[in-house]
Design an enzyme around this catalytic site. Structure first.
Site, PDB file in Angstrom:
ATOM      1  N   HIS A  17       0.768  -1.127   0.302  1.00  0.00           N
ATOM      2  CA  HIS A  17       0.070  -0.015   0.130  1.00  0.00           C
ATOM      3  C   HIS A  17       1.078   1.295   0.036  1.00  0.00           C
ATOM      4  O   HIS A  17       0.617   2.216  -0.534  1.00  0.00           O
ATOM      5  CB  HIS A  17      -0.850  -0.060   1.361  1.00  0.00           C
ATOM      6  CG  HIS A  17      -1.790  -1.001   1.294  1.00  0.00           C
ATOM      7  ND1 HIS A  17      -1.997  -1.998   2.475  1.00  0.00           N
ATOM      8  CD2 HIS A  17      -2.841  -1.435   0.465  1.00  0.00           C
ATOM      9  CE1 HIS A  17      -3.133  -2.672   2.292  1.00  0.00           C
ATOM     10  NE2 HIS A  17      -3.735  -2.617   0.939  1.00  0.00           N
ATOM     11  N   LYS A  41     -16.565  -7.927   7.695  1.00  0.00           N
ATOM     12  CA  LYS A  41     -15.485  -9.028   8.236  1.00  0.00           C
ATOM     13  C   LYS A  41     -14.707  -8.572   9.640  1.00  0.00           C
ATOM     14  O   LYS A  41     -15.026  -7.268   9.707  1.00  0.00           O
ATOM     15  CB  LYS A  41     -14.260  -9.018   7.322  1.00  0.00           C
ATOM     16  CG  LYS A  41     -14.297  -9.750   5.991  1.00  0.00           C
ATOM     17  CD  LYS A  41     -13.206  -9.855   5.162  1.00  0.00           C
ATOM     18  CE  LYS A  41     -13.021  -8.506   4.420  1.00  0.00           C
ATOM     19  NZ  LYS A  41     -11.626  -8.322   3.498  1.00  0.00           N
ATOM     20  N   ARG A  93      -2.007  -6.153  -8.478  1.00  0.00           N
ATOM     21  CA  ARG A  93      -1.007  -7.208  -8.266  1.00  0.00           C
ATOM     22  C   ARG A  93      -1.151  -8.292  -9.413  1.00  0.00           C
ATOM     23  O   ARG A  93      -0.006  -8.557  -9.857  1.00  0.00           O
ATOM     24  CB  ARG A  93      -0.965  -7.999  -6.599  1.00  0.00           C
ATOM     25  CG  ARG A  93      -0.575  -6.872  -5.620  1.00  0.00           C
ATOM     26  CD  ARG A  93      -0.951  -7.213  -4.402  1.00  0.00           C
ATOM     27  NE  ARG A  93      -2.671  -7.402  -4.499  1.00  0.00           N
ATOM     28  CZ  ARG A  93      -3.441  -7.623  -3.176  1.00  0.00           C
ATOM     29  NH1 ARG A  93      -2.887  -7.950  -2.095  1.00  0.00           N
ATOM     30  NH2 ARG A  93      -4.800  -7.606  -3.304  1.00  0.00           N
ATOM     31  N   SER A 131      -2.357  -8.002   2.886  1.00  0.00           N
ATOM     32  CA  SER A 131      -2.836  -7.864   4.494  1.00  0.00           C
ATOM     33  C   SER A 131      -3.237  -9.073   4.989  1.00  0.00           C
ATOM     34  O   SER A 131      -2.720  -9.228   6.047  1.00  0.00           O
ATOM     35  CB  SER A 131      -3.907  -6.770   4.797  1.00  0.00           C
ATOM     36  OG  SER A 131      -3.672  -5.511   4.183  1.00  0.00           O
TER      37      SER A 131
HETATM   38  P1  ADP Z   1      -9.923  -3.813  -0.515  1.00  0.00           P
HETATM   39  O1  ADP Z   1     -10.552  -4.743   0.828  1.00  0.00           O
HETATM   40  O2  ADP Z   1     -10.715  -2.457  -0.705  1.00  0.00           O
HETATM   41  O3  ADP Z   1      -9.271  -4.683  -1.508  1.00  0.00           O
HETATM   42  P2  ADP Z   1      -7.072  -3.474   0.517  1.00  0.00           P
HETATM   43  O4  ADP Z   1      -6.750  -2.945   1.828  1.00  0.00           O
HETATM   44  O5  ADP Z   1      -6.886  -5.188   0.614  1.00  0.00           O
HETATM   45  O6  ADP Z   1      -8.515  -3.276   0.454  1.00  0.00           O
HETATM   46  O7  ADP Z   1      -6.608  -3.191  -0.646  1.00  0.00           O
HETATM   47  C1  ADP Z   1      -6.766  -1.394  -1.068  1.00  0.00           C
HETATM   48  C2  ADP Z   1      -5.827  -1.462  -2.406  1.00  0.00           C
HETATM   49  O8  ADP Z   1      -4.645  -1.803  -2.400  1.00  0.00           O
HETATM   50  C3  ADP Z   1      -6.666  -2.457  -3.491  1.00  0.00           C
HETATM   51  O9  ADP Z   1      -6.670  -1.753  -4.720  1.00  0.00           O
HETATM   52  C4  ADP Z   1      -5.344  -3.243  -3.553  1.00  0.00           C
HETATM   53  O10 ADP Z   1      -5.623  -4.120  -4.884  1.00  0.00           O
HETATM   54  C5  ADP Z   1      -4.253  -2.822  -3.360  1.00  0.00           C
HETATM   55  N1  ADP Z   1      -3.193  -3.504  -2.701  1.00  0.00           N
HETATM   56  C6  ADP Z   1      -3.340  -4.185  -1.748  1.00  0.00           C
HETATM   57  N2  ADP Z   1      -1.963  -4.753  -1.337  1.00  0.00           N
HETATM   58  C7  ADP Z   1      -0.989  -4.329  -2.651  1.00  0.00           C
HETATM   59  C8  ADP Z   1       0.362  -4.730  -3.006  1.00  0.00           C
HETATM   60  N3  ADP Z   1       0.984  -5.288  -2.197  1.00  0.00           N
HETATM   61  N4  ADP Z   1       0.728  -3.754  -3.864  1.00  0.00           N
HETATM   62  C9  ADP Z   1      -0.030  -3.012  -4.537  1.00  0.00           C
HETATM   63  N5  ADP Z   1      -1.440  -2.945  -4.225  1.00  0.00           N
HETATM   64  C10 ADP Z   1      -1.925  -3.715  -3.399  1.00  0.00           C
END
Ligand code: ADP
Length: 162
Positions: A17, A41, A93, A131
């Site tokens: 992120h 969740k 990703r 995450s």
């Molecule tokens: P959500 O539940 O909305 O998917 P996340 O916190 O998992 O929330 O992710 C928020 C955004 O960040 C999404 O667009 C996700 O694809 C992106 N993201 C998550 N992990 C990574 C990573 N390792 N590299 C790049 N983008 C990421």
């Protein structure tokens, strides 16, 4: 210059992120991180904890055009309109991410045609970082070094101790 909303659950905010945020902060006038709060969740951190942790990371970074808010209810596009943001920023990703993100972007377009979704590709080293995997590793006392900002990594370890 356009203004972007970077919405997500950020449970927790990882280096993946952070990498997207740092790169986006150079492309947009402002990037607003919107932490989702209406998820069904069970999360490791509360929205307030996430906000505080992300803010601390940003304060210790070179970024000066990032703001963190809680997305309490309603559609993300409505939040974007309220914040006068014209871009929804997302990270991609894998091909699986792409399928999912395209569906969201497409639905968002039906609700707010004037707002564009912009995707940034994950950097190679964070391509497989999520995450949820991070939480699994931390839960079983594995090493999370380099996968999460240090201050957040410490908070994760503390959570799993209790
Ligand atoms: P959500 O539940 O909305 O998917 P996340 O916190 O998992 O929330 O992710 C928020 C955004 O960040 C999404 O667009 C996700 O694809 C992106 N993201 C998550 N992990 C990574 C990573 N390792 N590299 C790049 N983008 C990421």
């Amino acid at each position: 210059m356009p203004k972007a909303i970077y919405a997500g659950s950020f449970d927790p905010f990882t280096m993946g992120h952070y990498d997207i945020l740092l790169r986006a902060s150079k492309l947009f006038e402002e990037v607003i991180i919107a932490i989702g709060t209406n998820t069904s969740k069970k999360t490791l951190f509360s929205p307030e904890e996430k906000k505080e942790m992300i803010q601390e990371v940003i304060e210790n970074s070179p970024m000066s055009n990032v703001r963190v808010i809680l997305h309490t209810d309603g559609l993300t596009v409505d939040l974007a309109k309220k914040e006068e943001a014209n871009v929804m920023l997302r990270g991609i990703r894998t091909v699986e991410d792409m399928e999912y993100e395209m569906a969201i972007a497409s639905m968002n377009k039906t609700q707010a045609p004037e707002i564009e979704t912009v995707f940034l590709m994950a950097s190679e080293k964070y391509r497989f970082l999520s995450s949820s995997l991070l939480k699994e590793i931390a839960q079983f006392k594995g090493s999370i070094d380099g996968m999460v900002p240090e201050s957040i990594g410490r908070r994760m370890i503390e959570k799993y101790k209790n």
